[in-house]
Structure formats: structure tokens, C-alpha cells
Design a protein around this motif. Structure first.
Motif, mmCIF file in Angstrom:
data_model
loop_
_atom_site.group_PDB
_atom_site.id
_atom_site.type_symbol
_atom_site.label_atom_id
_atom_site.label_comp_id
_atom_site.label_asym_id
_atom_site.label_seq_id
_atom_site.Cartn_x
_atom_site.Cartn_y
_atom_site.Cartn_z
ATOM 1 N N ARG A 290 -21.868 -3.637 49.957
ATOM 2 C CA ARG A 290 -23.124 -3.651 49.199
ATOM 3 C C ARG A 290 -23.973 -4.851 49.647
ATOM 4 O O ARG A 290 -24.140 -5.831 48.918
ATOM 5 N N ASN B 275 -20.967 -11.475 43.752
ATOM 6 C CA ASN B 275 -20.553 -12.434 42.722
ATOM 7 C C ASN B 275 -20.067 -13.707 43.417
ATOM 8 O O ASN B 275 -20.057 -13.786 44.644
ATOM 9 N N HIS C 172 -18.631 -9.120 51.399
ATOM 10 C CA HIS C 172 -18.545 -7.728 50.952
ATOM 11 C C HIS C 172 -17.600 -6.917 51.834
ATOM 12 O O HIS C 172 -16.859 -6.068 51.332
ATOM 13 N N SER D 184 -18.499 -1.820 47.613
ATOM 14 C CA SER D 184 -18.006 -3.117 47.137
ATOM 15 C C SER D 184 -18.770 -3.479 45.863
ATOM 16 O O SER D 184 -19.876 -2.997 45.641
ATOM 17 N N PRO D 185 -18.177 -4.334 45.011
ATOM 18 C CA PRO D 185 -18.851 -4.660 43.748
ATOM 19 C C PRO D 185 -20.167 -5.402 43.972
ATOM 20 O O PRO D 185 -20.465 -5.805 45.097
ATOM 21 N N GLN D 186 -20.928 -5.573 42.911
ATOM 22 C CA GLN D 186 -22.141 -6.378 43.004
ATOM 23 C C GLN D 186 -21.754 -7.781 43.487
ATOM 24 O O GLN D 186 -20.668 -8.259 43.187
#
Lengths: 311, 385
Positions: A9, A38, A63, A34-36
Motif C-alpha cells: 500500500r 504505521n 510495506h 499491506s495495512p495502512q
């Protein structure tokens, strides 16, 4: 067992996620995103990257790493050119090799687009699709379906901009690359903060590429980077309809360092600031700058109204 | 390419410095048949002037170029030439022009961008010099190329041997005399004669080559490689430490591998990169990795990688280079230049690098080599932090 494809992402994801997601969905290939962004992803990216790498590429490596063990393949496209006489920022040329050499133990799936030299996206992405689906016609149909979805999505983005511009109240144009604007750690806090303060945020989305290029020439004749041309197109298209402009730049972006310099010198008549984001960003400092910028715009508007009344 | 002529007459042409290439560029510019105003020799002031008026994190060649322009305009120049390269260098001209206009200078600019077609160049240069003929221009290009080749051949010899001179400054003296003569040479035979004579003179300089001499190759971004002032005279510093210095990025080589042959050359570099590069990384990045790999195979003791701070093609290359260095325990020292880079810092790092290479040469155990590579890797990370 059907293979899964991981989508980092970051970078081109923010431009092409609809295309990729619909393409793989049409081929019945599962995708994992992939997650936001962080703190952990950024920290891992910083660890993997060469120090001087720009923040978006550090996030990108984070990511890619976040998808380790989550997907069989990780999609890392490479784009050299999208049009004749134009070029992409070199980070898109190097993305595949940089990921391959920096992130150990991941299996990458790449495609390389170089329109100037006759290598187009359709056959390249279809070649990727053939890894999962032997029926070539089905792959091509999947691509065409995805391409239409992609167009529908960009038209929707343009439409959303027009709606934002039509609303009353203070409007601020945020000029920044999609991979910065929509990143949870970079652009998102800024857009959210402005929204909370009653400011209508207009993003630098502008997908009529031919028109964008024509408009861009008003500011810069020589600028070679496709995405910067699009940003300038958005700037020229929206700037008379907004009350302020924020140039959102990540450290130490090469193309933006030159583009914003020219904009600051040539774009007059609208209050504008440049925000440089780096990996050590303090939220408080950023908020103070944004607050004072919004105050300045409000004060200017009031003064204009009062001045107009006196005359 | 774009041409903008100044209001004032007569034209006085100027261009930024890059190493000693002002000699051939001057020859080339002579076909414009106007006065040539060389920017003053580079000093700290050049950089300060350039940095003051440049975007904050633009790469350092931009700042040097801008400083050269300001100093040349102050000396009376009114027509500036800018070339460009395969990265943001290619976009310098337009932004520099805007900055100089805002500073209040009256000048014109010829921006040589977008391909290197001789016919286009000549058509554009005709706006500056209407009497220009194809023949005249071709002659100027040819002479400039001959001078460039002579310059690169002689300087390559100096780089490899100056470190072993018995008498301090012997090479520099001959080198300077060579530059003086080359500067006035305007025909093929004279240039060839000067080159041969000076190569002879250089060969006659007494040298002492130790048994444990170090061979180091320099790779990286072209401007900081070719402009000694911008790299804080790193080649001379290495020579002082008894190093045989090799460098492959020269204007001659760029001409040799440019134009129609560019794609084939890149393919060749990628093929010889030991799979550390699969696709072109942009500008000089691919060459940096491939050359480092080839030098390792040729038994070089180490490699120096130079770049302006934030140079993205070379940052791309560094991902490959760091892995290459790690996997083959091959020492690579990474140096990044910005307006604040200090000479003392550079000297200390070169001392440490050369000492480590020597130590590992005396006791060529693999454990030591691994130590060297590891401490270099940590140092590289720290230095750019």
C-alpha cells in the motif's frame, strides 16, 4: 491451491489499486494489501533503506516487508515512461531492483512499462496474469475489464473534486503526489486536520492528462516528470477557485524540489505554503503551521470583504 | 531545446565549470563567434552564492552551476549555456533561469535538452550566430571532441600514477603545463602532438610504486566525479595516500556510449552486473553498480562511490552496492556531498578506508575482510544519517 498476490500500500498502489484489484479479481487470484502505513512499517522501511532514500520509498520498503509470509508473490511494478517526451521519477525505475536488493526473502512479481520505447501496460500486466491463468483471452478480458474500472474510478475522483470546489466556505488545494496525499502517515493527518477546522480540501487529482499537460506548460515548459505535469495541471485548473494552496513535499524529493521552487516564483495571487514532511515529523509543529495558514486565509478573506464594502 | 536571446548586445557567452572540460567547451562555443566569458575559478564563494539562491534540498550540482552563472553574469556574460543529463539535471535550466531573472539579471539562455541531435543544435545556434554553417559547426564539434579525448587520456594517466611520484607536485606541474597548451590548440595535428609529448613527459617522471599499492576505482554520479572542486579533490587526496586511482566516467566515455549506442551499452552493463541490477536504475546508477562488480572481479582493493546528497539514481544504486559489498565482502566507501560536507571529515574517512584496506592486504584472512566490510557498512550508514 490458488496463489495470493501481495499489494504494497504505497507508491503506485495509490494510482493503480483499482486496476490491480479488479484485474486479479477477474482472474480469481486472491490479493492481500499491506495495512495502512504505521509506525512499525515506517521503522522497518527506514531500517531496510539507504539513509538518503526519500520517505515514500522508505515506506514502500516497509510495506513490501509487511507482506512477507502473507502472500506468495508481491507485486512491484516498474514504470520508466508513460508517454513520449516524458519520464517518471527514477524511484519508479529502480523500485523493483531496490526492493529485490533491500528486502531479503520475498518473492517479487514485476512488470515494466516504458511507453516511449513501445512497452505498454496492457501486454505487460497480461504477462503477469499469465502466471496464474493459462487462457490468454481470459487474461486480456480481465485486463480490459480492470482498465474500465480504473477509468470509472479516476472519473469519480475528478467528480469529487468538482463537488468540493462547488461547496461554500474556505477551500484549500493540497498539491502532492497521490502516494503522499493518501498515505495514512503523510497526507492523511493534514487532510483530516484541515477538515476538522472547517476547510474544504481539494486534492491535486486531475485525470484529463492531455489537458493537464497543456495547463502545466503555463508554469513549466520543460518539466519532464509525468506525475509533476499532472500536479501542475491540477494546480492551474483549480487555483483560481481556491483560497489557499499547500505544497506537500516529502524529503528530499528531487522532482518536487525543483517544481515547487518554480511554483513559488510563478504562482502569484493565492496564499501558499510548502510543507516538507520527513520521517521525524512532529505533529505539533505541523499543526501550528496549518492553523496559522488557515487563520491567515480567514483574515485575508475578512479584509477583502471589509475593503470591498468600504469602496 | 530552447533559445532565448538577451536584450543587450553584443553576446557574451558563458557556461558552468566541470573539471577541465571548459577547454573543449570553449572550443565548441567559439563557433558562435562571440566573446566567451569563463566563470571565475570555483571557490567557496561560488557554492555559497549558489546555495543561497537555490531550493533547499536540490542536489549540489545545481548549486555549483547557479554559483557559476551568478559569477559569470557579474563578470559581464549575458548568454548562458546549460546542457543537462538523464535525471533532474535535465531540468536545471528552466528553474535556474527563473531564479536568475528574479535576481534582476538581464540575460539569454540556450538550453540543450531533449536529445542530442546535431542538426537541431546547429539550427538553434544559428539564432545566436546567423553566419554559422554546418561545416563550421561540425569542425568545432570535432575539435572539441579531440581535445576532450586528449584531456581524458592524460588525466587518466595522472590519476593512476600521481600517487607514486618521488618529488611532490611533479605530476601536477606537467599536468598544468599540458592544460595550458591544450587550451590554445586548434587543429588535429597539434592536439595529437601535445598529447603524445605530455604522455612522454609524464612517463619520464620518477615514481616509486610500492609492492602493497592499493588500487581503488571511483564510481558514482557524473558531476561530482568530474568536478574536483565539488568532490573536495578526492582523487588528489587518494593519490597522497599512495593509491592508484581509476575512474571510468569521463566525457569521452559518455560520448562513446551515448546516442544510438546507449541502449546496447546499458544492456551490456546490466549483463555484467552479476545480477545486482536487472533493469536500468536511471542516469548513472546502473553503471555505478556494474562497474563496481567488474572492478571486484578484476581484483581491485576497493571502490569509492560518490554522489550528491539525495541523488536518487545513485540511491537506487546503493541498494545494490550495499548488498554486493556484504555478499562478497568487497569494501565500498560511500560519500555523499552537500553544501556542508567538510574536507576534514572526508580526509578522516579516506585515512580510515585506506588503512583498513592495507591491513586486510597484509593479513588477507577472510575474518579480517569481513570485519572491514562490516565496519564500512556501519560507517556508511552513520555517515549519511
Amino acid at each position: 491451491m490458488q496463489a495470493t498476490v501481495g499489494l504494497p500500500r504505497s507508491l503506485l498502489y495509490h494510482k493503480y489499486h483499482v486496476l490491480w484489484e479488479s484485474f486479479f479479481a477477474a482472474l480469481e487470484v486472491q490479493t492481500v494489501t499491506s495495512p495502512q502505513s504505521n509506525r512499525a512499517i515506517l521503522a522497518r522501511g527506514i531500517e531496510l533503506a539507504v539513509d538518503e532514500t526519500c520517505v515514500p520509498v522508505k515506506l514502500f520498503l516497509g510495506h513490501v516487508d509487511a507482506l512477507r509470509d502473507k502472500a506468495d508473490y508481491i507485486l512491484v511494478p516498474r514504470i520508466v515512461t508513460l508517454a513520449k517526451d516524458e519520464t517518471m521519477c527514477v524511484k519508479f525505475l529502480g523500485a523493483f531492483d531496490v526492493a529485490r536488493n533491500s528486502v531479503p526473502g520475498v518473492r517479487l512479481l514485476e512488470y515494466s512499462v516504458d511507453v516511449k520505447n513501445g512497452i505498454h501496460q496492457r501486454p505487460e500486466l497480461c504477462r503477469v496474469g499469465e502466471t496464474f491463468e493459462r487462457n490468454r483471452r481470459k487474461v486480456r478480458r480481465a485486463y480490459d475489464h480492470a482498465a474500465i474500472e480504473h477509468l470509472r474510478y479516476t472519473a469519480e475522483l475528478d467528480e469529487r473534486q468538482e463537488q468540493a470546489l462547488a461547496r461554500p466556505g474556505i477551500k484549500v488545494l493540497v498539491v502532492g503526489h497521490a502516494y503522499n496525499l493518501y498515505d495514512e502517515m503523510l497526507g492523511k493527518p493534514i487532510v483530516d486536520f484541515l477538515g476538522k477546522h472547517g476547510v474544504e480540501v481539494v486534492c491535486s487529482e486531475f485525470h484529463d492528462t492531455a489537458k493537464a499537460r497543456r495547463l502545466a506548460e503555463r508554469v513549466s515548459k520543460d518539466i519532464p516528470w509525468t506525475y509533476n505535469k499532472e500536479l501542475l495541471g491540477a494546480l492551474e485548473s483549480y487555483r483560481e477557485r481556491v483560497d489557499g494552496i499547500i505544497f506537500l513535499v516529502t524529503f528530499p524529493c528531487g522532482p518536487d524540489s525543483l517544481m515547487t521552487e518554480l511554483c513559488m516564483r510563478r504562482v502569484k495571487g493565492v496564499p501558499s505554503i510548502m510543507l516538507v514532511l520527513d520521517e521525524l515529523q512532529s505533529e505539533a509543529g505541523l499543526q501550528t503551521r496549518l492553523e496559522s495558514f488557515v487563520d491567515l486565509i480567514e483574515a485575508g478573506k475578512k479584509r477583502a470583504l471589509a475593503g470591498g464594502g468600504a469602496r | 531545446m530552447s533559445v532565448q536571446l538577451p536584450e543587450s548586445r553584443p553576446f557574451k557567452v558563458s557556461f558552468p565549470h566541470m573539471g577541465n572540460y571548459s577547454i573543449p567547451v570553449k572550443t565548441l562555443a567559439e563557433h558562435l563567434e562571440c566573446e566567451i566569458v569563463l566563470p571565475p575559478k570555483m571557490t567557496r564563494r561560488t557554492l555559497e552564492l549558489g546555495a543561497r539562491h537555490s531550493p533547499e534540498f536540490v542536489c549540489i550540482p545545481f548549486k555549483y552551476n547557479l554559483g557559476n552563472y551568478i559569477e559569470a553574469l557579474d563578470k559581464g556574460a549575458n548568454l548562458l549555456l546549460q546542457a543537462g543529463g538523464g535525471c533532474r539535471f535535465g531540468y536545471y535550466g528552466e528553474v535556474q533561469e527563473a531564479i536568475l531573472r528574479d535576481l534582476g539579471y538581464d540575460f539569454g539562455m540556450v538550453r540543450l535538452i531533449g536529445g542530442w541531435k546535431l542538426r537541431d543544435h546547429i539550427n538553434d545556434f544559428k539564432q545566436v550566430n546567423p553566419r554559422l554553417t554546418m561545416l563550421r559547426a561540425l569542425k568545432a564539434y570535432k575539435l572539441a571532441l579531440l581535445q576532450t579525448r586528449a584531456l581524458d587520456t592524460v588525466e587518466d594517466y595522472v590519476r593512476r600514477n600521481a600517487g607514486f611520484e618521488v618529488e611532490d607536485g611533479a605530476f601536477e606541474e606537467v599536468h598544468d603545463a599540458f592544460l595550458g597548451e591544450l587550451d590554445t590548440a586548434r587543429d588535429k595535428r597539434t592536439i595529437a602532438e601535445i598529447e603524445e609529448r605530455y604522455l612522454g613527459e609524464l612517463a619520464a617522471i620518477p615514481t616509486e610504486r610500492p609492492d602493497d599499492l592499493l588500487r581503488i576505482g571511483i564510481v558514482g554520479e557524473l558531476y561530482v566525479l568530474m568536478e574536483p572542486f565539488s568532490n573536495l579533490f578526492v582523487e588528489k587526496e587518494l593519490a597522497k595516500r599512495g593509491v592508484e586511482v581509476h575512474r571510468f566516467v569521463t566525457v569521452s566515455n559518455m560520448v562513446e556510449h551515448g546516442g544510438r549506442k546507449a541502449t546496447a551499452h546499458l544492456d551490456d552493463l546490466i549483463a555484467k552486473s552479476g545480477d545486482y541490477v536487472r533493469y536500468h536504475l536511471g542516469a548513472d546508477g546502473t553503471e555505478s553498480v556494474s562497474m563496481a562488480y567488474q572492478l571486484m572481479q578484476q581484483g581491485f582493493d576497493g571502490v569509492l562511490h560518490l554522489k550528491p546528497f539525495g541523488c536518487m539514481p545513485e540511491v537506487n544504486a546503493m541498494a545494490s552496492l550495499q548488498r554486493l559489498s556484504r555478499e562478497h565482502t568487497f569494501p565500498i566507501l560511500f560519500i555523499s556531498y552537500d553544501a556542508q560536507t567538510s574536507e576534514t571529515g572526508l580526509k578522516t574517512r579516506l585515512d580510515a578506508f585506506c588503512d583498513m584496506l592495507r591491513m586486510s592486504k597484509q593479513r588477507p584472512g577472510t575474518a579480517e575482510m569481513a570485519d572491514v566490510a562490516e565496519s564500512l557498512a556501519t560507517e556508511a550508514e552513520r555517515s549519511t544519517a
